[in-house]
Design an enzyme around this catalytic site. Structure first.
Site, PDB file in Angstrom:
ATOM      1  N   GLU A 200       0.800  -1.226   0.000  1.00 14.91           N
ATOM      2  CA  GLU A 200       0.000   0.000   0.000  1.00 14.91           C
ATOM      3  C   GLU A 200       0.838   1.285   0.000  1.00 14.91           C
ATOM      4  O   GLU A 200       0.758   2.092   0.932  1.00 14.91           O
ATOM      5  CB  GLU A 200      -0.979   0.009   1.186  1.00 14.91           C
ATOM      6  CG  GLU A 200      -1.955  -1.164   1.150  1.00 14.91           C
ATOM      7  CD  GLU A 200      -3.028  -1.081   2.239  1.00 14.91           C
ATOM      8  OE1 GLU A 200      -2.961  -0.180   3.092  1.00 14.91           O
ATOM      9  OE2 GLU A 200      -3.946  -1.920   2.215  1.00 14.91           O
TER      10      GLU A 200
ATOM     11  N   GLU B 108      -5.919  -7.930   0.218  1.00 15.40           N
ATOM     12  CA  GLU B 108      -6.476  -7.683   1.553  1.00 15.40           C
ATOM     13  C   GLU B 108      -7.934  -7.315   1.368  1.00 15.40           C
ATOM     14  O   GLU B 108      -8.296  -6.582   0.453  1.00 15.40           O
ATOM     15  CB  GLU B 108      -5.795  -6.498   2.269  1.00 15.40           C
ATOM     16  CG  GLU B 108      -4.494  -6.814   2.955  1.00 15.40           C
ATOM     17  CD  GLU B 108      -3.920  -5.596   3.692  1.00 15.40           C
ATOM     18  OE1 GLU B 108      -4.699  -4.714   4.126  1.00 15.40           O
ATOM     19  OE2 GLU B 108      -2.686  -5.524   3.804  1.00 15.40           O
TER      20      GLU B 108
END
Ligand SMILES: *[C@@H]1O[C@H](CO)[C@@H](O)[C@H](O)[C@H]1NC(C)=O
Ligand SMILES: *[C@@H]1O[C@H](CO)[C@@H](O)[C@H](O)[C@H]1NC(C)=O
Ligand SMILES: *[C@@H]1O[C@H](CO)[C@@H](O)[C@H](O)[C@H]1NC(C)=O
Ligand SMILES: *[C@@H]1O[C@H](CO)[C@@H](O)[C@H](O)[C@H]1NC(C)=O
Ligand SMILES: *[C@@H]1O[C@H](CO)[C@@H](O)[C@H](O)[C@H]1NC(C)=O
Ligand SMILES: *[C@@H]1O[C@H](CO)[C@@H](O)[C@H](O)[C@H]1NC(C)=O
Ligand SMILES: *[C@@H]1O[C@H](CO)[C@@H](O)[C@H](O)[C@H]1NC(C)=O
Ligand SMILES: *[C@@H]1O[C@H](CO)[C@@H](O)[C@H](O)[C@H]1NC(C)=O
Length: 552
Positions: free
Chosen positions: A256, A455
């Site tokens: 991320e 995720e």
């Protein structure tokens, strides 16, 4: 114990700031050698330690634990029928080679922050020193103590038939100061974590960087703001690839980058100061992340690392609030300044989307043609962390006035956003947006190797306020989220989107960064007093989707 490691550090604002948090401290600068212990003491101070401080052998998971916890308000299901019968949709299936698992990240679960030669990361400073940065001043000092309890965690993953465990390596365990001397003890630790996974029939997936920047690199040159990080990241990646590259088949370089780059500017006064304007910092970070990722990817290939190498992108599905062309343009800018910022260079062109490029090049950050060629094509699948979806719309004063006004709070993306449902309710029903989102990724970025939902998960509202274990374990709303989400992935596959894997966040309740332990994403409850783990209902909901739909 580690042999005393010394580090040559420029002590300027960093050291004095850590002690006094004054900005005038930047006026002095000395160069000194400092031991790891002194570095901890100066920068972080005392840390909490767990009662258990050696690796624990796993105990078998009792069969009574392998059924969903009972509902609270209705009679329990009869024995043997704990999973409610559901009608199977024959149009849906997970192919045999679809891979699925659960995930975590080093600082959020490991604890043992000073043990076996680990150096501090920025998160040790953020949790210990940065005033009111983390809810309730909670820290990762002990967290879930997974550093010592990993064998039990892996056994509990294996007991439910989960195929993959995705976790991250702590860079400052491997290089206590971020670069320089390697800490062999940390490598031996992760050797055993990886081997324990294989021994239990669980495949490990490794992420090299999940936000825990070695403090040494933040103090030396401000971490991702400086191009020096590229060499240091690649040197770290090299150690990992050489050590585990013939064993581990699933690699992620960074997790991320949108999020950790937007963490800049970090609170001032705790490390070296920078002259880069706060609003510009994220773009310096992103620029160096792309170079570091790409070089690590090529290094992995040149070293013959087995399996896939990618990075984890993230973001929610973006829906225009109205049909206006301004909102459509805002949505496109939102894609560009979020997913596209990293995905366009890596999957499409080697360079930023035009809107981002215009802004980034105004800061003097440009990729050379050689760098573009190096960046393009450096991911073996599209890994995306996709939790929810949001509406996007043009700013109040219109797009043009924002794009030409760097003081506008939304500048430079100039895309405003809103949830129709409160974020705590999870935004939209997953079955509505997930298939569209995955189709969008496939059509826009055409990833070779398909898409991994790397995720997804849900923080159940008010869970931290619950005190009765049976109540905590019966996580109805999270279960509903997984129920819907798995069906959404099945729908996407049924309509031809190439989804090849998924990883649920998270294996256990853990330190949710600045929100401390008050926000919970775990599919297992962890009693932080005893460190005992308990499966929540949602874990069974997740696993059941594969029992019903995965081809044998
Ligand atoms: C481990 O914990 C025990 C007591 O719980 C303590 O006596 C010992 O010093 C600790 N060891 C280390 C290396 O911290
Ligand atoms: C956290 O620590 C700061 C001092 O560093 C203190 O002012 C604050 O009240 C603490 N917050 C809580 C919730 O304990
Ligand atoms: C958007 O367009 C659709 C038809 O394409 C229409 O049904 C809908 O009412 C419009 N919505 C708004 C907010 O204008
Ligand atoms: C963004 O939208 C919110 C409403 O959701 C509004 O209050 C705010 O003023 C908008 N910001 C800008 C800069 O347009
Ligand atoms: C630029 O945006 C700021 C913040 O919204 C505002 O105060 C200022 O008036 C804007 N300037 C112009 C020229 O529109
Ligand atoms: C989401 O939509 C699906 C399909 O329409 C439905 O079965 C499910 O109950 C919905 N979930 C929620 C939380 O409303
Ligand atoms: C956690 O463990 C402590 C110590 O055994 C116990 O007092 C407490 O009730 C437990 N919490 C829950 C929610 O079960
Ligand atoms: C079964 O799956 C197909 C394909 O995704 C879908 O169109 C249909 O609505 C599903 N049926 C039910 C009852 O959910």
């Amino acid at each position: 114990m580690i042999a005393v490691t010394y580090f040559v550090v420029v002590l300027s604002a960093a050291l004095a700031g850590a002690q006094t948090a004054t900005s005038s401290a930047s006026s002095f600068k000395i160069t000194a050698e400092i031991s790891l212990d002194d570095y901890w003491n100066e920068m972080v101070g005392p840390v909490s330690v767990a009662a258990v401080n050696t690796t624990v052998s796993p105990t078998p998971v009792a069969s009574s634990e392998l059924i969903p916890p009972p509902t609270l308000h209705y009679p329990a299901f009869p024995t043997g029928q704990e999973i409610p019968a559901m009608s199977k949709n024959e149009s849906w299936k997970f192919p045999k080679d679809f891979w699925w698992g659960v995930s975590s990240a080093a600082y959020q679960v490991e604890g043992a922050v000073k043990d076996e030669g680990r150096g501090p990361s920025i998160w040790d400073v953020l949790t210990h020193r940065a005033t009111n940065y983390v809810s309730l001043n909670e820290t990762g000092d002990i967290a879930d103590n997974q550093y010592y309890l990993y064998k039990q965690d892996i056994a509990r993953i294996a007991a439910l038939g989960v195929k993959v465990y995705s976790f991250s390596i702590s860079w400052s365990r491997v290089f206590p100061f971020g670069s320089g001397q390697v800490n062999e003890q940390a490598l031996r630790h992760y050797d055993d974590v990886i081997q324990s996974c294989y021994d239990a029939g669980v495949e490990p997936a490794l992420t090299l960087y999940h936000w825990d920047l070695p403090l040494g690199l933040m103090n030396k040159y401000n971490g991702w703001l400086d191009e020096q990080i590229v060499d240091d990241f690649v040197a770290y990646a090299e150690v990992a690839f050489k050590r585990w590259g013939q064993k581990v088949q699933k690699w992620y370089t960074v997790n991320e980058p949108i999020v950790f780059c937007q963490e800049y500017p970090y609170p001032v006064g705790y490390w070296k100061s920078t002259s880069i304007a706060p609003k510009d910092q994220q773009f310096y970070c992103g620029h160096h992340v792309l170079l570091a990722h790409a070089r690590a990817y090529h290094l992995a290939k040149s070293l013959g690392v087995k399996g896939t190498v990618a990075f984890k992108n993230n973001g929610g599905y973006k829906i225009p609030l109205t049909n206006s062309s301004a909102d459509a343009e805002a949505v496109q800018r939102a894609w560009d300044f979020n997913e596209g910022w990293f995905a366009d260079p890596i999957y499409l062109t080697g360079d930023y989307p035009a809107t981002v490029k215009e802004h980034v090049s105004s800061l003097g950050l440009k990729f050379t043609d050689e760098q573009k060629r190096m960046i393009k094509g450096t991911a073996d699948h599209f890994a995306h962390d996709a939790y929810t979806s949001q509406f996007y719309m043009a700013p109040d004063d219109g797009l043009e006035s924002c794009i030409s006004n760097s003081s506008n709070p939304l500048y430079p993306s100039c895309a405003n956003t809103t949830y129709t449902y409160p974020a705590v309710d999870g935004g939209w029903n997953a079955t509505d947006w997930v298939p569209q989102f995955l189709r969008y990724i496939q059509q826009k970025w055409k990833p070779k190797g398909g898409i991994v939902v790397s995720e997804f998960g849900f923080s159940e509202p008010f869970e931290a306020l619950k005190t009765i274990r049976a109540d905590i374990q019966f996580d109805f709303v999270r279960s509903q989220y997984y129920h819907d989400y798995m069906r959404a992935i099945l729908m996407a596959i049924a309509e031809g989107t190439n989804v090849v894997g998924c990883l649920a966040w998270s294996l256990v309740d853990n330190l949710e960064w600045a929100q401390g332990y008050t926000v919970k994403f775990g599919m297992q409850y962890v009693n932080l007093t005893t460190q005992e783990r308990y499966y929540k209902a949602s874990f069974f909901e997740y696993v059941n989707a594969f029992k019903v739909y995965q081809e044998k």
